[in-house]
Write a protein that holds these residues in place. Sequence first.
Motif, mmCIF file in Angstrom:
data_model
loop_
_atom_site.group_PDB
_atom_site.id
_atom_site.type_symbol
_atom_site.label_atom_id
_atom_site.label_comp_id
_atom_site.label_asym_id
_atom_site.label_seq_id
_atom_site.Cartn_x
_atom_site.Cartn_y
_atom_site.Cartn_z
ATOM 1 N N GLU A 32 126.575 -76.206 -2.575
ATOM 2 C CA GLU A 32 127.289 -75.288 -1.686
ATOM 3 C C GLU A 32 126.319 -74.564 -0.758
ATOM 4 O OE1 GLU A 32 130.583 -75.241 -1.436
ATOM 5 O OE2 GLU A 32 130.659 -76.706 -3.050
ATOM 6 N N GLY A 33 126.741 -74.352 0.471
ATOM 7 C CA GLY A 33 125.916 -73.666 1.450
ATOM 8 C C GLY A 33 124.931 -74.575 2.159
ATOM 9 N N THR A 34 124.954 -75.869 1.816
ATOM 10 C CA THR A 34 124.076 -76.851 2.458
ATOM 11 C C THR A 34 124.920 -78.070 2.818
ATOM 12 O OG1 THR A 34 123.495 -78.213 0.537
ATOM 13 C CG2 THR A 34 122.251 -76.164 0.837
ATOM 14 N N GLY A 35 124.295 -79.062 3.396
ATOM 15 C CA GLY A 35 124.952 -80.328 3.659
ATOM 16 C C GLY A 35 124.571 -81.384 2.646
ATOM 17 N N PHE A 36 124.001 -81.002 1.491
ATOM 18 C CA PHE A 36 123.494 -81.963 0.514
ATOM 19 C C PHE A 36 124.577 -82.398 -0.470
ATOM 20 C CE2 PHE A 36 119.406 -79.423 1.101
ATOM 21 C CZ PHE A 36 118.923 -80.283 2.075
ATOM 22 N N ASN A 37 124.737 -83.713 -0.593
ATOM 23 C CA ASN A 37 125.661 -84.311 -1.543
ATOM 24 C C ASN A 37 124.878 -85.276 -2.416
ATOM 25 O OD1 ASN A 37 128.563 -83.659 -0.338
ATOM 26 N ND2 ASN A 37 127.163 -84.102 1.345
ATOM 27 N N VAL A 38 125.190 -85.288 -3.712
ATOM 28 C CA VAL A 38 124.571 -86.232 -4.633
ATOM 29 C C VAL A 38 125.643 -87.251 -5.016
ATOM 30 C CG1 VAL A 38 123.490 -86.548 -6.889
ATOM 31 C CG2 VAL A 38 122.941 -84.539 -5.508
ATOM 32 N N ILE A 39 125.281 -88.524 -4.864
ATOM 33 C CA ILE A 39 126.179 -89.605 -5.243
ATOM 34 C C ILE A 39 125.402 -90.601 -6.095
ATOM 35 C CG2 ILE A 39 127.672 -89.380 -3.219
ATOM 36 C CD1 ILE A 39 126.214 -91.779 -1.960
ATOM 37 N N ASP A 40 126.117 -91.333 -6.925
ATOM 38 C CA ASP A 40 125.556 -92.493 -7.607
ATOM 39 C C ASP A 40 126.169 -93.714 -6.951
ATOM 40 O OD1 ASP A 40 124.054 -91.002 -9.386
ATOM 41 O OD2 ASP A 40 125.497 -91.168 -11.028
ATOM 42 N N VAL A 41 125.364 -94.740 -6.737
ATOM 43 C CA VAL A 41 125.831 -95.976 -6.123
ATOM 44 C C VAL A 41 125.521 -97.118 -7.076
ATOM 45 C CG1 VAL A 41 125.697 -97.502 -4.114
ATOM 46 C CG2 VAL A 41 125.365 -95.033 -3.813
ATOM 47 N N ALA A 42 126.587 -97.756 -7.588
ATOM 48 C CA ALA A 42 126.435 -98.939 -8.431
ATOM 49 C C ALA A 42 126.498 -100.156 -7.511
ATOM 50 C CB ALA A 42 127.543 -98.994 -9.479
ATOM 51 N N VAL A 43 125.427 -100.928 -7.501
ATOM 52 C CA VAL A 43 125.293 -102.070 -6.592
ATOM 53 C C VAL A 43 125.374 -103.358 -7.419
ATOM 54 C CG1 VAL A 43 123.904 -103.099 -4.761
ATOM 55 C CG2 VAL A 43 123.742 -100.630 -5.195
ATOM 56 N N PRO A 44 126.491 -104.092 -7.315
ATOM 57 C CA PRO A 44 126.609 -105.334 -8.079
ATOM 58 C C PRO A 44 125.628 -106.388 -7.575
ATOM 59 C CG PRO A 44 128.741 -104.653 -7.167
ATOM 60 C CD PRO A 44 127.688 -103.778 -6.557
ATOM 61 N N PRO A 45 125.347 -107.393 -8.396
ATOM 62 C CA PRO A 45 124.493 -108.488 -7.934
ATOM 63 C C PRO A 45 125.029 -109.073 -6.619
ATOM 64 C CG PRO A 45 124.886 -108.691 -10.279
ATOM 65 C CD PRO A 45 125.782 -107.584 -9.787
ATOM 66 N N GLY A 46 124.121 -109.263 -5.664
ATOM 67 C CA GLY A 46 124.482 -109.833 -4.374
ATOM 68 C C GLY A 46 125.006 -108.843 -3.357
ATOM 69 N N SER A 47 125.252 -107.601 -3.753
ATOM 70 C CA SER A 47 125.804 -106.607 -2.830
ATOM 71 C C SER A 47 124.683 -105.859 -2.110
ATOM 72 C CB SER A 47 126.689 -105.620 -3.591
ATOM 73 O OG SER A 47 127.390 -104.784 -2.697
ATOM 74 N N GLY A 48 125.043 -105.129 -1.069
ATOM 75 C CA GLY A 48 124.088 -104.334 -0.315
ATOM 76 C C GLY A 48 124.626 -104.024 1.069
ATOM 77 N N THR A 49 123.753 -103.588 1.940
ATOM 78 C CA THR A 49 124.139 -103.242 3.307
ATOM 79 C C THR A 49 123.380 -104.109 4.301
ATOM 80 O OG1 THR A 49 122.398 -101.584 3.562
ATOM 81 C CG2 THR A 49 124.501 -100.818 2.669
ATOM 82 N N PRO A 50 123.942 -104.303 5.487
ATOM 83 C CA PRO A 50 123.156 -104.961 6.532
ATOM 84 C C PRO A 50 122.156 -103.960 7.112
ATOM 85 C CG PRO A 50 125.285 -104.325 7.411
ATOM 86 C CD PRO A 50 125.299 -103.983 5.939
ATOM 87 N N PRO A 51 121.123 -104.439 7.798
ATOM 88 C CA PRO A 51 120.210 -103.503 8.462
ATOM 89 C C PRO A 51 120.990 -102.598 9.425
ATOM 90 C CG PRO A 51 119.247 -105.687 8.395
ATOM 91 C CD PRO A 51 120.673 -105.831 7.937
ATOM 92 N N HIS A 52 120.697 -101.315 9.337
ATOM 93 C CA HIS A 52 121.416 -100.338 10.149
ATOM 94 C C HIS A 52 120.560 -99.084 10.318
ATOM 95 C CE1 HIS A 52 122.283 -99.178 5.986
ATOM 96 N NE2 HIS A 52 122.482 -97.942 6.449
ATOM 97 N N SER A 53 121.029 -98.190 11.172
ATOM 98 C CA SER A 53 120.392 -96.883 11.337
ATOM 99 C C SER A 53 121.475 -95.850 11.588
ATOM 100 C CB SER A 53 119.360 -96.900 12.478
ATOM 101 O OG SER A 53 120.011 -97.072 13.715
ATOM 102 N N HIS A 54 121.139 -94.604 11.326
ATOM 103 C CA HIS A 54 122.066 -93.498 11.566
ATOM 104 C C HIS A 54 121.273 -92.194 11.584
ATOM 105 C CE1 HIS A 54 121.747 -93.222 7.186
ATOM 106 N NE2 HIS A 54 122.239 -94.453 7.109
ATOM 107 N N ALA A 55 121.908 -91.149 12.076
ATOM 108 C CA ALA A 55 121.238 -89.854 12.205
ATOM 109 C C ALA A 55 121.055 -89.151 10.866
ATOM 110 C CB ALA A 55 122.021 -88.955 13.157
ATOM 111 N N SER A 56 121.752 -89.590 9.840
ATOM 112 C CA SER A 56 121.682 -88.944 8.533
ATOM 113 C C SER A 56 120.490 -89.453 7.726
ATOM 114 C CB SER A 56 122.962 -89.247 7.738
ATOM 115 O OG SER A 56 124.096 -88.769 8.411
ATOM 116 N N PRO A 57 119.605 -88.574 7.292
ATOM 117 C CA PRO A 57 118.541 -89.011 6.383
ATOM 118 C C PRO A 57 119.146 -89.281 5.006
ATOM 119 C CG PRO A 57 118.441 -86.638 6.675
ATOM 120 C CD PRO A 57 119.524 -87.143 7.585
ATOM 121 N N GLU A 58 118.447 -90.059 4.191
ATOM 122 C CA GLU A 58 118.921 -90.373 2.847
ATOM 123 C C GLU A 58 117.732 -90.413 1.886
ATOM 124 O OE1 GLU A 58 122.506 -93.452 3.054
ATOM 125 O OE2 GLU A 58 120.762 -94.172 4.165
ATOM 126 N N ILE A 59 118.022 -90.157 0.627
ATOM 127 C CA ILE A 59 117.050 -90.335 -0.445
ATOM 128 C C ILE A 59 117.734 -91.174 -1.516
ATOM 129 C CG2 ILE A 59 115.673 -89.215 -2.243
ATOM 130 C CD1 ILE A 59 115.648 -86.696 -0.486
#
Length: 155
Positions: A32-59
């Motif tokens: 609260e009071g920030t823009g920080f969200n914590v998520i868990d991402v379960a990535v099945p075998p063979g899944s993922g994202t294509p190369p991309h960019s965006h203004a949002s930093p990520e960790i």
Amino acid sequence: MNDNFSAKVHPAASAGKMWVMGDEVMKRGRLEGTGFNVIDVAVPPGSGTPPHSHASPEIFRILQGTVTIWALIDGKPTETEAVPGDVVTIPAHAPHAYRNASQVPALMMSVVDDRMMEFFEAAASHEPPAGPPTPEAIGRIMALTETYGIHILAA
């Protein structure tokens, strides 16, 4: 003592689940009071994202499995295997992608800003996918990338 602030526990059992292009995204908490969200991402075998960019930093912090991280480093495409315990930082506008090239599921914790969380919520299905993304689902996601300032670099 300031009574306006207190610690808040976000139990694992209360995580909201959604699926974005085959990956299960679990909302774990927002600071609260920030823009920080914590998520868990379960990535099945063979899944993922294509190369991309965006203004949002990520960790990303890899919790289970191996995730292949693609990034442009000094203008050259580079792939790195990230394993449990590794932390990957993605600055704003940095071209990147991830995929699970292994035969076992991967799990990563991610910190994303509110704008990226809004994209996930807009793009999400609330039912697990029955198979690979359909052309219609891909088209809907592609339209949303434009709305949220995500630039797909390659498919």
